[in-house]
Design a protein around this motif. Sequence first.
Motif, PDB file in Angstrom:
ATOM      1  N   MET A 146      83.650  48.984  31.067  1.00  8.56           N
ATOM      2  CA  MET A 146      84.299  48.707  29.785  1.00  8.56           C
ATOM      3  C   MET A 146      85.267  47.525  29.864  1.00  8.56           C
ATOM      4  O   MET A 146      86.064  47.307  28.951  1.00  8.56           O
ATOM      5  CB  MET A 146      85.061  49.950  29.294  1.00  8.56           C
ATOM      6  N   LEU A 147      85.207  46.755  30.949  1.00  4.79           N
ATOM      7  CA  LEU A 147      86.186  45.684  31.142  1.00  4.79           C
ATOM      8  C   LEU A 147      86.164  44.656  30.023  1.00  4.79           C
ATOM      9  O   LEU A 147      87.207  44.209  29.550  1.00  4.79           O
ATOM     10  CB  LEU A 147      85.950  44.997  32.496  1.00  4.79           C
ATOM     11  N   ALA A 148      84.977  44.249  29.582  1.00  7.89           N
ATOM     12  CA  ALA A 148      84.896  43.251  28.515  1.00  7.89           C
ATOM     13  C   ALA A 148      85.577  43.757  27.246  1.00  7.89           C
ATOM     14  O   ALA A 148      86.243  42.997  26.532  1.00  7.89           O
ATOM     15  CB  ALA A 148      83.443  42.882  28.234  1.00  7.89           C
ATOM     16  N   MET A 149      85.422  45.045  26.943  1.00 11.62           N
ATOM     17  CA  MET A 149      86.084  45.617  25.778  1.00 11.62           C
ATOM     18  C   MET A 149      87.595  45.571  25.947  1.00 11.62           C
ATOM     19  O   MET A 149      88.333  45.198  25.027  1.00 11.62           O
ATOM     20  CB  MET A 149      85.632  47.058  25.554  1.00 11.62           C
ATOM     21  N   PHE A 150      88.082  45.938  27.142  1.00 11.58           N
ATOM     22  CA  PHE A 150      89.519  45.906  27.385  1.00 11.58           C
ATOM     23  C   PHE A 150      90.086  44.503  27.181  1.00 11.58           C
ATOM     24  O   PHE A 150      91.154  44.324  26.578  1.00 11.58           O
ATOM     25  CB  PHE A 150      89.827  46.374  28.814  1.00 11.58           C
ATOM     26  N   LEU A 151      89.386  43.505  27.698  1.00 13.66           N
ATOM     27  CA  LEU A 151      89.881  42.133  27.572  1.00 13.66           C
ATOM     28  C   LEU A 151      89.761  41.632  26.137  1.00 13.66           C
ATOM     29  O   LEU A 151      90.580  40.830  25.680  1.00 13.66           O
ATOM     30  CB  LEU A 151      89.135  41.227  28.543  1.00 13.66           C
ATOM     31  N   GLY A 152      88.767  42.112  25.396  1.00 12.31           N
ATOM     32  CA  GLY A 152      88.691  41.798  23.980  1.00 12.31           C
ATOM     33  C   GLY A 152      89.864  42.386  23.209  1.00 12.31           C
ATOM     34  O   GLY A 152      90.460  41.722  22.349  1.00 12.31           O
ATOM     35  N   PHE A 153      90.217  43.635  23.528  1.00  8.08           N
ATOM     36  CA  PHE A 153      91.415  44.238  22.940  1.00  8.08           C
ATOM     37  C   PHE A 153      92.653  43.417  23.284  1.00  8.08           C
ATOM     38  O   PHE A 153      93.562  43.255  22.468  1.00  8.08           O
ATOM     39  CB  PHE A 153      91.605  45.669  23.456  1.00  8.08           C
ATOM     40  N   SER A 154      92.694  42.898  24.504  1.00  5.48           N
ATOM     41  CA  SER A 154      93.861  42.149  24.945  1.00  5.48           C
ATOM     42  C   SER A 154      94.047  40.886  24.113  1.00  5.48           C
ATOM     43  O   SER A 154      95.142  40.596  23.634  1.00  5.48           O
ATOM     44  CB  SER A 154      93.726  41.792  26.429  1.00  5.48           C
ATOM     45  N   VAL A 155      92.956  40.129  23.917  1.00  4.13           N
ATOM     46  CA  VAL A 155      93.036  38.894  23.138  1.00  4.13           C
ATOM     47  C   VAL A 155      93.421  39.192  21.691  1.00  4.13           C
ATOM     48  O   VAL A 155      94.255  38.503  21.098  1.00  4.13           O
ATOM     49  CB  VAL A 155      91.704  38.137  23.203  1.00  4.13           C
ATOM     50  N   SER A 156      92.836  40.226  21.117  1.00  6.19           N
ATOM     51  CA  SER A 156      93.055  40.488  19.703  1.00  6.19           C
ATOM     52  C   SER A 156      94.325  41.265  19.417  1.00  6.19           C
ATOM     53  O   SER A 156      94.837  41.211  18.298  1.00  6.19           O
ATOM     54  CB  SER A 156      91.859  41.262  19.126  1.00  6.19           C
ATOM     55  N   SER A 157      94.870  41.987  20.419  1.00  5.66           N
ATOM     56  CA  SER A 157      96.016  42.845  20.123  1.00  5.66           C
ATOM     57  C   SER A 157      97.072  42.851  21.226  1.00  5.66           C
ATOM     58  O   SER A 157      98.188  42.394  21.020  1.00  5.66           O
ATOM     59  CB  SER A 157      95.528  44.279  19.867  1.00  5.66           C
ATOM     60  N   PRO A 205     109.241  34.270  21.752  1.00  2.00           N
ATOM     61  CA  PRO A 205     109.413  33.239  22.791  1.00  2.00           C
ATOM     62  C   PRO A 205     109.604  33.866  24.168  1.00  2.00           C
ATOM     63  O   PRO A 205     110.323  34.856  24.317  1.00  2.00           O
ATOM     64  CB  PRO A 205     110.669  32.495  22.328  1.00  2.00           C
ATOM     65  N   ASP A 206     108.948  33.288  25.150  1.00  2.00           N
ATOM     66  CA  ASP A 206     109.032  33.750  26.540  1.00  2.00           C
ATOM     67  C   ASP A 206     108.531  35.181  26.714  1.00  2.00           C
ATOM     68  O   ASP A 206     108.970  35.898  27.619  1.00  2.00           O
ATOM     69  CB  ASP A 206     110.466  33.641  27.070  1.00  2.00           C
ATOM     70  N   GLY A 207     107.605  35.602  25.855  1.00  2.00           N
ATOM     71  CA  GLY A 207     107.023  36.932  26.009  1.00  2.00           C
ATOM     72  C   GLY A 207     106.278  37.067  27.320  1.00  2.00           C
ATOM     73  O   GLY A 207     105.707  36.108  27.838  1.00  2.00           O
ATOM     74  N   ALA A 208     106.270  38.280  27.871  1.00  3.86           N
ATOM     75  CA  ALA A 208     105.657  38.511  29.181  1.00  3.86           C
ATOM     76  C   ALA A 208     104.149  38.301  29.148  1.00  3.86           C
ATOM     77  O   ALA A 208     103.555  37.856  30.133  1.00  3.86           O
ATOM     78  CB  ALA A 208     105.981  39.919  29.662  1.00  3.86           C
ATOM     79  N   GLY A 209     103.517  38.657  28.035  1.00  4.90           N
ATOM     80  CA  GLY A 209     102.078  38.427  27.904  1.00  4.90           C
ATOM     81  C   GLY A 209     101.231  39.183  28.907  1.00  4.90           C
ATOM     82  O   GLY A 209     100.207  38.670  29.357  1.00  4.90           O
ATOM     83  N   LEU A 210     101.608  40.407  29.248  1.00  4.29           N
ATOM     84  CA  LEU A 210     100.866  41.138  30.271  1.00  4.29           C
ATOM     85  C   LEU A 210      99.430  41.420  29.849  1.00  4.29           C
ATOM     86  O   LEU A 210      98.492  41.222  30.614  1.00  4.29           O
ATOM     87  CB  LEU A 210     101.572  42.462  30.599  1.00  4.29           C
ATOM     88  N   GLY A 211      99.225  41.912  28.657  1.00  2.94           N
ATOM     89  CA  GLY A 211      97.884  42.201  28.195  1.00  2.94           C
ATOM     90  C   GLY A 211      97.371  43.541  28.678  1.00  2.94           C
ATOM     91  O   GLY A 211      98.011  44.248  29.464  1.00  2.94           O
ATOM     92  N   THR A 212      96.172  43.886  28.227  1.00  2.57           N
ATOM     93  CA  THR A 212      95.634  45.231  28.410  1.00  2.57           C
ATOM     94  C   THR A 212      95.534  45.652  29.866  1.00  2.57           C
ATOM     95  O   THR A 212      95.814  46.805  30.200  1.00  2.57           O
ATOM     96  CB  THR A 212      94.250  45.320  27.743  1.00  2.57           C
ATOM     97  N   ILE A 213      95.132  44.770  30.761  1.00 10.08           N
ATOM     98  CA  ILE A 213      95.006  45.150  32.171  1.00 10.08           C
ATOM     99  C   ILE A 213      96.133  44.537  32.999  1.00 10.08           C
ATOM    100  O   ILE A 213      95.981  44.301  34.192  1.00 10.08           O
ATOM    101  CB  ILE A 213      93.625  44.775  32.740  1.00 10.08           C
TER     102      ILE A 213
END
Length: 359
Positions: free
Chosen positions: A295-306, A315-323
């Motif tokens: 399901m990695l592609a789905m997780f990274l899609g969620f990351s980009v969109s949300s 400003p200066d957000g950590a930007g960690l993302g889903t994984i």
Amino acid sequence: MGQPAAAPDPEEVGAFAFRVWGYKQGEMVSLLIHLGDRLGLYRQLDGAGRLTAEELAARTGLHARWLYEWLRGNAAAELLASEDGEQFELTAAGAMVLAREEDSLQFAAGAFGAPPEPGFVDDLAAAFRTGAGMPYDRHGAAGVHRTERMLGPWARLSLVPTILPALEDVAGRLADGALVADVGCGAGVALTSLARAYPASTFHGYELSSLAVERARARVAEAGLGNVEILHRRAEELPQEGAYSLVITFDCLNDMTRPGAAAAAIRGAFADDGTWLVKEIRCADTWEGNRRNPMLAMFLGFSVSSCMSSALSEPDGAGLGTIGLPPQATEQLAREAGFSRFRVHDFEDPANLYYEIRP
């Protein structure tokens, strides 16, 4: 002059094209699932045996021709069983995933929302140029609703009977009466589940999204719970008085612009015998490890969109993302905030791991 590139193998090109069109098919099937969930079709099919489009139309009051095409699409996607393309059945296994929202941990149909509006996609494309993400509320009320239904089954069905009893001294303290904070409480699914189970305790929900706050307050009112208060505040605004016995953060640290500041605020919010329960996406510390997740592609899609978008919305957000918070990174975040005890729990939640963190 360099040699001209060799022509690609036609079979390789064909296989690649099939893979790409397969993703397009997934987009179309996603729409069929959303419509089935939205119109209550899977719930009508649950336990009904084999039905024709006309029989389903009689049950729902919907147009048989439209139902016929929808039923055939689901059968083609192997979501419904059909031997002749005329009678269709939702199997018992399919019902647990597509219809049984209230009693199945595997329910997934609620995750399939309507396609995003064009303006949202325009803003998302612009983020690639500016680097600035969009806050959670840019998804609108539909985003809150989709998240509530996507994350709801585990909060409703597993948190009280399975997860809390596995934590040291937590369930007993809640039964006796304790003060609890749900940071990033969203629509309040976990919060209301806890408040019903432990009426002697008091629960505070902290949430930055105004739309989620509105939904959480409505949910608390609908449930008639007097031991819950929803606060429109960020994690960093937790009172530093050591009053909380339990703080939970479910599926939200990776979305935060300043997760380190949030962790530090959480450390100051409860006494030395308190517990911080974290739920974060099940992921690995390496790309090789994450590639084993189908399901990695789905997780990274969620990351980009949300998720990453939200985490870059200031400003200066950590930007960690889903994984962005595998176990090692989560432990480091906790230790930098002043915690010394860190335990990983695997409750066989296919999407998440849980962390019991103490001072």
